[in-house]
Design a protein around this motif. Sequence first.
Motif, PDB file in Angstrom:
ATOM      1  N   HIS A 107      43.849 -20.533  68.458  1.00 57.96           N
ATOM      2  CA  HIS A 107      43.731 -19.600  67.346  1.00 57.96           C
ATOM      3  C   HIS A 107      44.348 -18.259  67.709  1.00 57.96           C
ATOM      4  O   HIS A 107      44.292 -17.812  68.856  1.00 57.96           O
ATOM      5  CB  HIS A 107      42.251 -19.418  66.976  1.00 57.96           C
ATOM      6  CG  HIS A 107      42.060 -18.760  65.644  1.00 57.96           C
ATOM      7  ND1 HIS A 107      42.048 -17.391  65.490  1.00 57.96           N
ATOM      8  CD2 HIS A 107      41.903 -19.289  64.409  1.00 57.96           C
ATOM      9  CE1 HIS A 107      41.877 -17.097  64.207  1.00 57.96           C
ATOM     10  NE2 HIS A 107      41.791 -18.229  63.533  1.00 57.96           N
ATOM     11  N   PHE A 124      39.737 -21.017  73.132  1.00 62.12           N
ATOM     12  CA  PHE A 124      40.155 -20.553  71.812  1.00 62.12           C
ATOM     13  C   PHE A 124      40.886 -21.638  71.017  1.00 62.12           C
ATOM     14  O   PHE A 124      41.556 -21.319  70.025  1.00 62.12           O
ATOM     15  CB  PHE A 124      41.044 -19.318  71.941  1.00 62.12           C
ATOM     16  CG  PHE A 124      40.270 -18.059  72.266  1.00 62.12           C
ATOM     17  CD1 PHE A 124      39.518 -17.417  71.305  1.00 62.12           C
ATOM     18  CD2 PHE A 124      40.305 -17.539  73.546  1.00 62.12           C
ATOM     19  CE1 PHE A 124      38.810 -16.264  71.603  1.00 62.12           C
ATOM     20  CE2 PHE A 124      39.594 -16.375  73.856  1.00 62.12           C
ATOM     21  CZ  PHE A 124      38.845 -15.736  72.883  1.00 62.12           C
ATOM     22  N   ASP A 126      41.751 -24.524  68.382  1.00 65.80           N
ATOM     23  CA  ASP A 126      41.397 -24.611  66.964  1.00 65.80           C
ATOM     24  C   ASP A 126      41.903 -25.935  66.401  1.00 65.80           C
ATOM     25  O   ASP A 126      42.901 -25.984  65.679  1.00 65.80           O
ATOM     26  CB  ASP A 126      42.018 -23.428  66.206  1.00 65.80           C
ATOM     27  CG  ASP A 126      41.614 -23.387  64.738  1.00 65.80           C
ATOM     28  OD1 ASP A 126      40.674 -24.108  64.356  1.00 65.80           O
ATOM     29  OD2 ASP A 126      42.265 -22.654  63.966  1.00 65.80           O
ATOM     30  N   HIS A 160      34.829 -22.656  69.340  1.00 69.53           N
ATOM     31  CA  HIS A 160      34.022 -21.554  68.811  1.00 69.53           C
ATOM     32  C   HIS A 160      34.451 -21.078  67.427  1.00 69.53           C
ATOM     33  O   HIS A 160      34.000 -20.037  66.956  1.00 69.53           O
ATOM     34  CB  HIS A 160      34.030 -20.396  69.808  1.00 69.53           C
ATOM     35  CG  HIS A 160      32.964 -20.532  70.848  1.00 69.53           C
ATOM     36  ND1 HIS A 160      32.916 -21.600  71.712  1.00 69.53           N
ATOM     37  CD2 HIS A 160      31.885 -19.772  71.139  1.00 69.53           C
ATOM     38  CE1 HIS A 160      31.861 -21.473  72.507  1.00 69.53           C
ATOM     39  NE2 HIS A 160      31.227 -20.377  72.182  1.00 69.53           N
ATOM     40  N   ILE A 161      35.331 -21.830  66.773  1.00 70.63           N
ATOM     41  CA  ILE A 161      35.677 -21.539  65.382  1.00 70.63           C
ATOM     42  C   ILE A 161      34.514 -21.981  64.497  1.00 70.63           C
ATOM     43  O   ILE A 161      34.024 -23.109  64.618  1.00 70.63           O
ATOM     44  CB  ILE A 161      36.957 -22.277  64.962  1.00 70.63           C
ATOM     45  CG1 ILE A 161      38.131 -21.871  65.860  1.00 70.63           C
ATOM     46  CG2 ILE A 161      37.271 -22.012  63.499  1.00 70.63           C
ATOM     47  CD1 ILE A 161      38.534 -20.423  65.728  1.00 70.63           C
ATOM     48  N   ASN A 162      34.062 -21.100  63.608  1.00 71.91           N
ATOM     49  CA  ASN A 162      32.973 -21.432  62.687  1.00 71.91           C
ATOM     50  C   ASN A 162      33.532 -21.786  61.316  1.00 71.91           C
ATOM     51  O   ASN A 162      34.485 -21.167  60.842  1.00 71.91           O
ATOM     52  CB  ASN A 162      32.009 -20.256  62.548  1.00 71.91           C
ATOM     53  CG  ASN A 162      31.358 -19.873  63.858  1.00 71.91           C
ATOM     54  OD1 ASN A 162      31.099 -18.704  64.113  1.00 71.91           O
ATOM     55  ND2 ASN A 162      31.086 -20.845  64.731  1.00 71.91           N
ATOM     56  N   ARG A 175      37.485 -22.381  57.673  1.00 69.61           N
ATOM     57  CA  ARG A 175      37.203 -21.449  58.757  1.00 69.61           C
ATOM     58  C   ARG A 175      36.765 -20.098  58.186  1.00 69.61           C
ATOM     59  O   ARG A 175      37.428 -19.557  57.301  1.00 69.61           O
ATOM     60  CB  ARG A 175      38.436 -21.261  59.631  1.00 69.61           C
ATOM     61  CG  ARG A 175      38.967 -22.537  60.269  1.00 69.61           C
ATOM     62  CD  ARG A 175      40.370 -22.309  60.817  1.00 69.61           C
ATOM     63  NE  ARG A 175      40.959 -23.494  61.441  1.00 69.61           N
ATOM     64  CZ  ARG A 175      41.575 -24.468  60.784  1.00 69.61           C
ATOM     65  NH1 ARG A 175      41.669 -24.403  59.454  1.00 69.61           N
ATOM     66  NH2 ARG A 175      42.088 -25.500  61.423  1.00 69.61           N
ATOM     67  N   LEU A 219      34.444 -16.624  64.109  1.00 67.78           N
ATOM     68  CA  LEU A 219      34.519 -17.045  65.503  1.00 67.78           C
ATOM     69  C   LEU A 219      33.571 -16.180  66.313  1.00 67.78           C
ATOM     70  O   LEU A 219      33.368 -14.994  65.993  1.00 67.78           O
ATOM     71  CB  LEU A 219      35.959 -16.884  65.995  1.00 67.78           C
ATOM     72  CG  LEU A 219      36.341 -17.171  67.445  1.00 67.78           C
ATOM     73  CD1 LEU A 219      37.826 -17.593  67.492  1.00 67.78           C
ATOM     74  CD2 LEU A 219      36.152 -15.960  68.342  1.00 67.78           C
ATOM     75  N   ARG A 262      32.918 -15.152  70.422  1.00 62.41           N
ATOM     76  CA  ARG A 262      33.537 -15.278  71.736  1.00 62.41           C
ATOM     77  C   ARG A 262      32.523 -15.561  72.836  1.00 62.41           C
ATOM     78  O   ARG A 262      31.549 -14.816  72.984  1.00 62.41           O
ATOM     79  CB  ARG A 262      34.298 -13.994  72.077  1.00 62.41           C
ATOM     80  CG  ARG A 262      35.498 -13.743  71.179  1.00 62.41           C
ATOM     81  CD  ARG A 262      36.147 -12.431  71.537  1.00 62.41           C
ATOM     82  NE  ARG A 262      37.198 -12.100  70.572  1.00 62.41           N
ATOM     83  CZ  ARG A 262      37.631 -10.876  70.362  1.00 62.41           C
ATOM     84  NH1 ARG A 262      37.122  -9.865  71.041  1.00 62.41           N
ATOM     85  NH2 ARG A 262      38.593 -10.651  69.485  1.00 62.41           N
TER      86      ARG A 262
END
Length: 232
Positions: A15, A54, A56, A108-110, A182, A185, A187
Amino acid sequence: MSLADTIRNTMVPVHREGWPFVAAFAAGAILLGWLWDPLFYVGVALTAWCAYFFRDPPRVTPLDDDLVISPADGKVSAVGPAAPPQELGLGDEPRTRISIFMDVFSVHINRAPVRGEVTEIAYRPGKFLNADLDKASTENERNGLVIDSPHGPVGVVQVAGLVARRILCWSKTGDELTAGERFGLIRFGSRVDLYLPEGAVPRVALGQTAVAGETVIADYRADAATAPSRTS
């Protein structure tokens, strides 16, 4: 399958929010190598992990308003009644809460768990306790969204963790989200809590692994049929 196809299917996109961190890790690797050659390889390993963190990947999301889709990758750490955070304006009555804990190896992408309009976004500063602890929902830094879904308002709360120091939310009040889209995110370790309207039946158990944008974690029907899907 050709070598090019193999590489294309193996490599997962990073990402854009992660590229500054990957670049910083890479610069650190070069600096470490300048100080002592073996440290360069340590830096390369850390840079690779940063890119991995990171990542995606695309997901195939069931398109059915009766389904609630996992907003995060990770372990189901809580399933049961709990009062939503006051800043969401969802009242004091307990709702079904489903929590997904993300460790440092999770994506960790929501993603949005349901289709609907974002009617509220509320940020609250707080502590940075281990996100796997139940009290993290009330004491940690968090950012909450309310999505007005076809079955009523759904609370989605991004909760910072022990090493998480930045919650990112790209959605704005008034945005129309589709399930699996999406929206943010977190971290480096965290969790996402869902507060569901009456009628939602959990379809996951404690300790189960969930995949954001794909795993059905709750259902409004007694007998679910196979739903169409889309890739995003």
